[in-house]
Design a protein around this motif. Structure first.
Motif, mmCIF file in Angstrom:
data_model
loop_
_atom_site.group_PDB
_atom_site.id
_atom_site.type_symbol
_atom_site.label_atom_id
_atom_site.label_comp_id
_atom_site.label_asym_id
_atom_site.label_seq_id
_atom_site.Cartn_x
_atom_site.Cartn_y
_atom_site.Cartn_z
ATOM 1 N N UNK A 121 0.940 -1.152 0.148
ATOM 2 C CA UNK A 121 -0.116 -0.013 0.092
ATOM 3 C C UNK A 121 0.827 1.440 -0.204
ATOM 4 N N UNK A 122 1.935 1.257 0.673
ATOM 5 C CA UNK A 122 2.687 2.355 0.829
ATOM 6 C C UNK A 122 3.610 2.715 -0.524
ATOM 7 N N UNK A 123 4.033 1.355 -1.061
ATOM 8 C CA UNK A 123 4.687 1.670 -2.264
ATOM 9 C C UNK A 123 3.809 2.272 -3.510
ATOM 10 N N UNK A 124 2.727 1.828 -3.388
ATOM 11 C CA UNK A 124 1.637 2.491 -4.280
ATOM 12 C C UNK A 124 1.199 3.862 -4.025
ATOM 13 N N UNK A 125 1.286 4.220 -2.722
ATOM 14 C CA UNK A 125 0.918 5.596 -2.539
ATOM 15 C C UNK A 125 2.129 6.431 -2.979
ATOM 16 N N UNK A 126 3.446 6.036 -2.667
ATOM 17 C CA UNK A 126 4.528 6.907 -3.103
ATOM 18 C C UNK A 126 4.588 7.129 -4.743
ATOM 19 N N UNK A 127 4.125 5.903 -5.357
ATOM 20 C CA UNK A 127 4.206 6.075 -6.903
ATOM 21 C C UNK A 127 3.103 7.019 -7.159
ATOM 22 N N UNK A 128 1.888 7.135 -6.599
ATOM 23 C CA UNK A 128 0.883 8.071 -6.786
ATOM 24 C C UNK A 128 1.437 9.622 -6.401
ATOM 25 N N UNK A 129 2.027 9.676 -5.432
ATOM 26 C CA UNK A 129 2.453 10.929 -5.005
ATOM 27 C C UNK A 129 3.934 11.005 -5.031
ATOM 28 N N UNK A 130 4.714 11.228 -6.233
ATOM 29 C CA UNK A 130 6.028 11.091 -5.955
ATOM 30 C C UNK A 130 6.915 12.135 -5.370
ATOM 31 N N UNK A 131 7.788 11.922 -4.678
ATOM 32 C CA UNK A 131 8.549 12.818 -4.106
ATOM 33 C C UNK A 131 7.995 13.290 -2.699
ATOM 34 N N UNK A 132 6.450 13.000 -2.305
ATOM 35 C CA UNK A 132 6.036 13.284 -1.062
ATOM 36 C C UNK A 132 6.879 12.439 0.144
ATOM 37 N N UNK A 133 7.248 12.933 0.959
ATOM 38 C CA UNK A 133 7.710 12.226 2.319
ATOM 39 C C UNK A 133 6.668 11.425 2.891
ATOM 40 N N UNK A 134 7.081 10.072 3.390
ATOM 41 C CA UNK A 134 6.171 9.461 4.019
ATOM 42 C C UNK A 134 6.181 9.352 5.579
ATOM 43 N N UNK A 135 5.229 10.076 6.501
ATOM 44 C CA UNK A 135 5.358 10.153 7.650
ATOM 45 C C UNK A 135 4.346 8.758 8.204
ATOM 46 N N UNK A 136 5.046 8.267 8.972
ATOM 47 C CA UNK A 136 4.229 6.931 9.610
ATOM 48 C C UNK A 136 4.093 6.673 11.133
ATOM 49 N N UNK A 137 2.859 6.502 11.431
ATOM 50 C CA UNK A 137 2.673 6.441 12.678
ATOM 51 C C UNK A 137 3.204 5.175 13.335
ATOM 52 N N UNK A 138 3.819 5.379 14.374
ATOM 53 C CA UNK A 138 4.351 4.110 15.070
ATOM 54 C C UNK A 138 3.613 2.776 15.109
ATOM 55 N N UNK A 139 2.560 3.152 15.301
ATOM 56 C CA UNK A 139 1.364 1.953 15.144
ATOM 57 C C UNK A 139 1.320 1.314 13.759
ATOM 58 N N UNK A 140 2.269 0.777 13.304
ATOM 59 C CA UNK A 140 2.471 -0.041 12.239
ATOM 60 C C UNK A 140 3.519 -1.131 12.462
ATOM 61 N N UNK A 141 3.446 -2.114 11.470
ATOM 62 C CA UNK A 141 4.522 -3.001 11.457
ATOM 63 C C UNK A 141 5.968 -2.672 10.818
ATOM 64 N N UNK A 142 6.938 -3.399 11.033
ATOM 65 C CA UNK A 142 8.230 -3.222 10.375
ATOM 66 C C UNK A 142 8.230 -2.757 8.958
ATOM 67 N N UNK A 143 7.519 -3.711 8.048
ATOM 68 C CA UNK A 143 7.502 -3.718 6.676
ATOM 69 C C UNK A 143 7.200 -2.126 6.233
ATOM 70 N N UNK A 144 6.034 -1.851 6.855
ATOM 71 C CA UNK A 144 5.570 -0.542 6.589
ATOM 72 C C UNK A 144 6.450 0.522 7.011
ATOM 73 N N UNK A 145 7.268 0.528 8.226
ATOM 74 C CA UNK A 145 8.083 1.495 8.559
ATOM 75 C C UNK A 145 9.370 1.420 7.788
ATOM 76 N N UNK A 146 9.572 0.415 7.112
ATOM 77 C CA UNK A 146 10.852 0.302 6.346
ATOM 78 C C UNK A 146 10.607 1.229 5.005
ATOM 79 N N UNK A 147 9.106 1.329 4.597
ATOM 80 C CA UNK A 147 8.971 2.022 3.278
ATOM 81 C C UNK A 147 8.905 3.499 3.620
ATOM 82 N N UNK A 148 8.999 3.795 4.801
ATOM 83 C CA UNK A 148 8.900 5.258 5.392
ATOM 84 C C UNK A 148 10.150 6.008 5.641
#
Ligand code: 13P
Ligand code: SF4
Length: 338
Positions: A121-148
């Motif tokens: 999901x995060x990779x798809x969002x990054x493709x949709x909004x290129x260049x926008x930094x990803x801020x991720x709430x700590x209430x996520x699993x490690x794979x999601x944090x790794x994309x942030x």
């Protein structure tokens, strides 16, 4: 006095109005055995503010909100970290301090927010909004944090967003926390599929906390009618309408500090109900209303019994694959700088 009697006396002094004696005696025995084993194994116990009162006031070496406990996890020299919290918290401890054994007393202690989003999901969002930094709430699993790019907790979400100069920021996955942060930082919030528009914008995601989403403005109005002097505190995982109708909003520790530093006739927390008991146990002079019809089913899986089993049997070991850990660590370390 034996250690068990000492523990019972301490718990009784704090909790006699909340927990029946028969239970306190039993819990005092468990707590003493946990503390003995903890020393023997050079373990540290980190306890989230939502732990039930007898556990909260007996075995943790440190209690706190997600941010405070992450800082403790990063710097501990103990061999074992027992996380009395939920899985994403234990994973964050492992990300920050990988040479330690991290144990979570109940493997099923998850979180509806962490379940709401995947790395894809995060990779798809990054493709949709290129260049926008990803801020991720700590209430996520490690794979999601790794994309942030950077993580945040409810304790520093506003500071993290303010630290980024970008016009468009992706903020995941809590729809309501995003709404609250957007309001405080003067940004507009949009959801995926909408085109980025000029002006300060946050792209949100439709994740929600299954506990905090249940509190409503109607609840607040009804309670204020019955208790006109009550001061209401809402966690920022509540909807922006609810936090606007409350008197204060902040992380779990910020809410505790607010109550400690103010004098109101009554307080009400719109968050996991155990926290009200923990505050009253430490501050019997305060009066607290309880709204306990919604509970966090995940936090409530962490008990003294499970913590003892965790120490005895070295379970459940939380591991994060090294490649994911290293990428996630960058985002989590940046979180600690704010
Ligand atoms: P805090 O970081 O405010 O302790 O919140 C964690 C959490 O899961 C709230 O539901
Ligand atoms: Fe997750 Fe909500 Fe439970 Fe916190 S209270 S751990 S956000 S489900």
């Amino acid at each position: 006095m034996s250690e068990i009697s000492e523990m019972y006396t301490k718990l009784h002094a704090m909790l006699h109005n909340i927990v029946p004696d028969v239970e306190l005696r039993y819990k005092a025995e468990l707590a003493v055995e946990i503390n003995r084993l903890k020393k023997e194994k050079n373990a540290v116990i980190l306890g989230h503010n939502y732990m039930e009162p007898a556990l909260y006031h007996s075995i943790p070496d440190f209690v706190g909100d997600s941010l405070e406990l992450s800082r403790r996890a990063a710097t501990t020299s103990a061999d074992i970290i027992i996380f009395c919290g939920v899985k994403f918290m234990a994973e964050t401890a492992k990300i920050l301090n990988p040479s330690k054994t991290v144990l979570l007393p109940a493997l099923k202690a998850g979180c509806s927010l962490a379940e709401s989003i995947t790395a894809a999901d995060v990779r798809a969002l990054k493709a949709q909004y290129p260049g926008a930094p990803v801020v991720t709430y700590v209430n996520t699993y490690a794979e999601v944090k790794a994309e942030s790019d950077i993580c945040c907790t409810s304790g520093n979400a506003v500071a993290v967003v303010k630290s980024l100069p970008d016009e468009t920021i992706i903020f995941l996955p809590d729809e309501y926390l995003a709404g609250n942060v957007a309001r405080e930082t003067g940004k507009r919030i949009i959801f995926p599929s909408a085109a980025a528009t000029p002006g300060p914008t946050m792209v949100g995601w439709r994740g929600r906390c299954e506990v905090h989403e249940k509190f409503t403005v109607k609840d607040i109005q009804t309670i204020r009618q019955q208790f006109p002097q009550v001061v209401i505190l809402a966690h920022p995982e509540c909807s922006p309408e609810v936090t606007a109708a409350a008197d204060f909003s902040g992380s779990t520790s910020a809410m505790i500090r607010y109550i400690e530093q103010t004098q109101a006739p009554q307080y009400l927390l719109l968050t996991e109900c155990s926290m009200g008991d923990n505050i009253i146990a430490a501050h019997p002079d305060k009066e607290m209303l309880r709204l306990c019809m919604v509970r966090c089913p995940h936090m409530n899986l962490i008990t003294l019994e499970e913590t003892l089993a965790s120490l005895r049997e070295n379970r459940y070991v939380i591991d994060v694959p090294e490649e994911i850990r290293q990428r996630a660590a960058r985002a989590v370390q940046r979180m600690l700088e704010n």
